[in-house]
Design a protein around this motif. Structure first.
Motif, mmCIF file in Angstrom:
data_model
loop_
_atom_site.group_PDB
_atom_site.id
_atom_site.type_symbol
_atom_site.label_atom_id
_atom_site.label_comp_id
_atom_site.label_asym_id
_atom_site.label_seq_id
_atom_site.Cartn_x
_atom_site.Cartn_y
_atom_site.Cartn_z
ATOM 1 N N UNK A 190 36.431 31.413 56.337
ATOM 2 C CA UNK A 190 36.041 30.027 56.616
ATOM 3 C C UNK A 190 36.526 29.597 58.000
ATOM 4 N N UNK A 191 37.760 29.975 58.337
ATOM 5 C CA UNK A 191 38.326 29.596 59.633
ATOM 6 C C UNK A 191 37.650 30.318 60.785
ATOM 7 N N UNK A 192 37.215 31.553 60.551
ATOM 8 C CA UNK A 192 36.649 32.386 61.618
ATOM 9 C C UNK A 192 35.142 32.189 61.790
ATOM 10 N N UNK A 193 34.420 32.130 60.662
ATOM 11 C CA UNK A 193 32.956 32.107 60.712
ATOM 12 C C UNK A 193 32.340 30.810 60.190
ATOM 13 N N UNK A 194 33.090 30.038 59.417
ATOM 14 C CA UNK A 194 32.547 28.841 58.793
ATOM 15 C C UNK A 194 32.284 29.076 57.317
ATOM 16 N N UNK A 195 31.716 28.066 56.667
ATOM 17 C CA UNK A 195 31.430 28.169 55.235
ATOM 18 C C UNK A 195 30.443 29.280 54.928
ATOM 19 N N UNK A 196 30.673 29.942 53.807
ATOM 20 C CA UNK A 196 29.861 31.095 53.405
ATOM 21 C C UNK A 196 28.611 30.644 52.654
ATOM 22 N N UNK A 197 27.484 31.300 52.956
ATOM 23 C CA UNK A 197 26.211 31.037 52.271
ATOM 24 C C UNK A 197 25.857 32.130 51.269
ATOM 25 N N UNK A 198 26.343 33.351 51.513
ATOM 26 C CA UNK A 198 25.967 34.500 50.690
ATOM 27 C C UNK A 198 27.198 35.341 50.395
ATOM 28 N N UNK A 199 27.367 35.717 49.138
ATOM 29 C CA UNK A 199 28.470 36.591 48.727
ATOM 30 C C UNK A 199 27.902 37.803 48.016
ATOM 31 N N UNK A 200 28.245 38.981 48.513
ATOM 32 C CA UNK A 200 27.826 40.234 47.883
ATOM 33 C C UNK A 200 29.054 40.899 47.275
ATOM 34 N N UNK A 201 29.090 40.948 45.944
ATOM 35 C CA UNK A 201 30.189 41.599 45.229
ATOM 36 C C UNK A 201 29.843 43.068 45.035
ATOM 37 N N UNK A 202 30.497 43.909 45.815
ATOM 38 C CA UNK A 202 30.182 45.334 45.803
ATOM 39 C C UNK A 202 31.495 46.111 45.823
ATOM 40 N N UNK A 203 31.982 46.480 44.671
ATOM 41 C CA UNK A 203 33.235 47.227 44.621
ATOM 42 C C UNK A 203 33.285 48.048 43.346
ATOM 43 N N UNK A 204 33.892 49.247 43.451
ATOM 44 C CA UNK A 204 34.135 50.032 42.251
ATOM 45 C C UNK A 204 33.211 51.218 42.077
ATOM 46 N N UNK A 205 33.799 52.341 41.694
ATOM 47 C CA UNK A 205 33.042 53.547 41.409
ATOM 48 C C UNK A 205 33.009 53.787 39.904
ATOM 49 N N UNK A 206 32.285 54.807 39.498
ATOM 50 C CA UNK A 206 32.158 55.107 38.079
ATOM 51 C C UNK A 206 33.277 56.018 37.579
ATOM 52 N N UNK A 207 33.621 55.868 36.325
ATOM 53 C CA UNK A 207 34.642 56.718 35.692
ATOM 54 C C UNK A 207 33.947 57.660 34.713
ATOM 55 N N UNK A 208 34.127 58.955 34.907
ATOM 56 C CA UNK A 208 33.543 59.955 34.010
ATOM 57 C C UNK A 208 34.525 60.206 32.876
ATOM 58 N N UNK A 209 34.172 59.742 31.682
ATOM 59 C CA UNK A 209 35.018 59.971 30.502
ATOM 60 C C UNK A 209 34.230 59.617 29.253
ATOM 61 N N UNK A 210 34.590 60.272 28.150
ATOM 62 C CA UNK A 210 33.968 59.996 26.857
ATOM 63 C C UNK A 210 34.890 59.104 26.033
ATOM 64 N N UNK A 211 34.391 58.616 24.914
ATOM 65 C CA UNK A 211 35.230 57.792 24.038
ATOM 66 C C UNK A 211 36.474 58.571 23.604
ATOM 67 N N UNK A 212 36.291 59.865 23.317
ATOM 68 C CA UNK A 212 37.387 60.685 22.798
ATOM 69 C C UNK A 212 38.525 60.854 23.798
ATOM 70 N N UNK A 213 38.184 60.913 25.095
ATOM 71 C CA UNK A 213 39.243 61.198 26.065
ATOM 72 C C UNK A 213 39.569 60.018 26.992
ATOM 73 N N UNK A 214 39.161 58.800 26.613
ATOM 74 C CA UNK A 214 39.499 57.626 27.416
ATOM 75 C C UNK A 214 40.676 56.903 26.775
ATOM 76 N N UNK A 215 41.810 56.956 27.440
ATOM 77 C CA UNK A 215 43.022 56.299 26.920
ATOM 78 C C UNK A 215 42.942 54.783 27.145
ATOM 79 N N UNK A 216 43.797 54.053 26.430
ATOM 80 C CA UNK A 216 43.809 52.591 26.557
ATOM 81 C C UNK A 216 44.000 52.142 27.998
ATOM 82 N N UNK A 217 44.911 52.804 28.715
ATOM 83 C CA UNK A 217 45.187 52.420 30.099
ATOM 84 C C UNK A 217 43.946 52.583 30.968
#
Length: 267
Positions: free
Chosen positions: A82-109
């Motif tokens: 906001x201080x550098x460019x001004x108020x934002x008009x567009x927000x693109x939420x782009x974060x995170x990759x996929x996790x390869x795991x099955x129900x059997x081997x996915x721990x709570x954590x």
């Protein structure tokens, strides 16, 4: 020359230093927008920033390291934008990759880590930038999601479940934010070229070493029954993001665009 003119607009792209995020930043700058991007990897972020400034001399670009899972960092990033460019008009939420795991081997954590990443990488930036978006008059949020949200894969059980939750979240936010003049949409990507796929290509079995990238990905597309016969390009996803973020989609909210090369089995 961009087909969309965004002079005077300000956009934010999280996870903007590589892949779909970086391709989106490039298209936004090409369209004339001022762009703020963030990422966790300082070195990669600065390489991307240098590349962008070389390609777009004189562009209004703000690059900052930020972990979107840490709300205090996201709030500080929002204030600096906001201080550098001004108020934002567009927000693109782009974060995170996929996790390869099955129900059997996915721990709570692992479940907790995956659910936290997929939800709060959307929640924290949206919460931080919403007051600015409400001032825009044409505020738009775009969430990069996966076809897994509608078409879960058993070997990616945690990611599939989290992606489905984000699809629902987009719809809920769209309904809540509409009276405030803020649209919320998403894209559902299929198999898109990425660092993950490049690493899998480099680690391919000895029997496949005679296959180059084009042949290897074409075979992968056949195995996955992708009608267009290839993986998508980051810029192809970025074009859909640009459409949803811009006034071209001014009467669209709570929706998702399928960017999967026909891989979706849903009508």
């Amino acid at each position: 020359m961009s087909m969309i003119e965004l002079d005077g607009k300000v956009a934010v792209v999280t996870g903007g230093s590589s892949g779909i995020g970086l391709a989106t930043v490039e298209l936004l700058l090409e369209a004339g927008a001022a762009v703020a991007m963030c990422g966790r990897d300082e070195a990669r972020l600065r390489r991307a920033e240098a590349q962008l400034r070389e390609t777009f001399p004189g562009c209004r670009l703000h690059a900052a390291t930020c972990d979107v899972l840490k709300p205090e960092q996201v709030a500080a990033f929002a204030a600096s934008v906001q201080a550098t460019l001004g108020n934002v008009d567009m927000l693109v939420n782009n974060a995170g990759q996929g996790r390869v795991s099955t129900f059997a081997n996915t721990e709570d954590a692992a479940w907790m880590e995956e659910l936290q990443l997929k939800f709060f990488s959307v929640i924290h930036p949206t919460r931080a930038f919403l007051p600015q978006l409400e001032q825009s008059g044409q505020g738009a949020v775009v969430c990069v999601n996966s076809l897994l949200a509608q078409q879960p894969e058993p070997h990616m059980v945690a990611t599939s479940a989290a992606r489905a939750g984000v699809l629902n979240l987009v719809r809920s936010m769209a309904t809540e934010f509409a009276p405030k003049g803020v649209r919320v949409n998403g894209i559902l990507i299929g198999l898109v070229e990425s660092g993950q796929w490049r690493r899998r290509f480099e680690a391919r079995p000895e029997a496949d070493k005679d296959l180059d990238w084009a042949a290897w990905t074409a075979r992968l597309a056949r195995q996955k029954h992708i009608p267009l016969g290839r993986l998508g390009l980051p810029v192809e996803a970025a074009r859909a993001i640009l459409f949803l973020a811009s006034p071209l989609s001014s009467y669209t909210t709570g929706s998702h665009l399928d960017i999967s090369g026909g891989h979706s089995r849903h009508a």
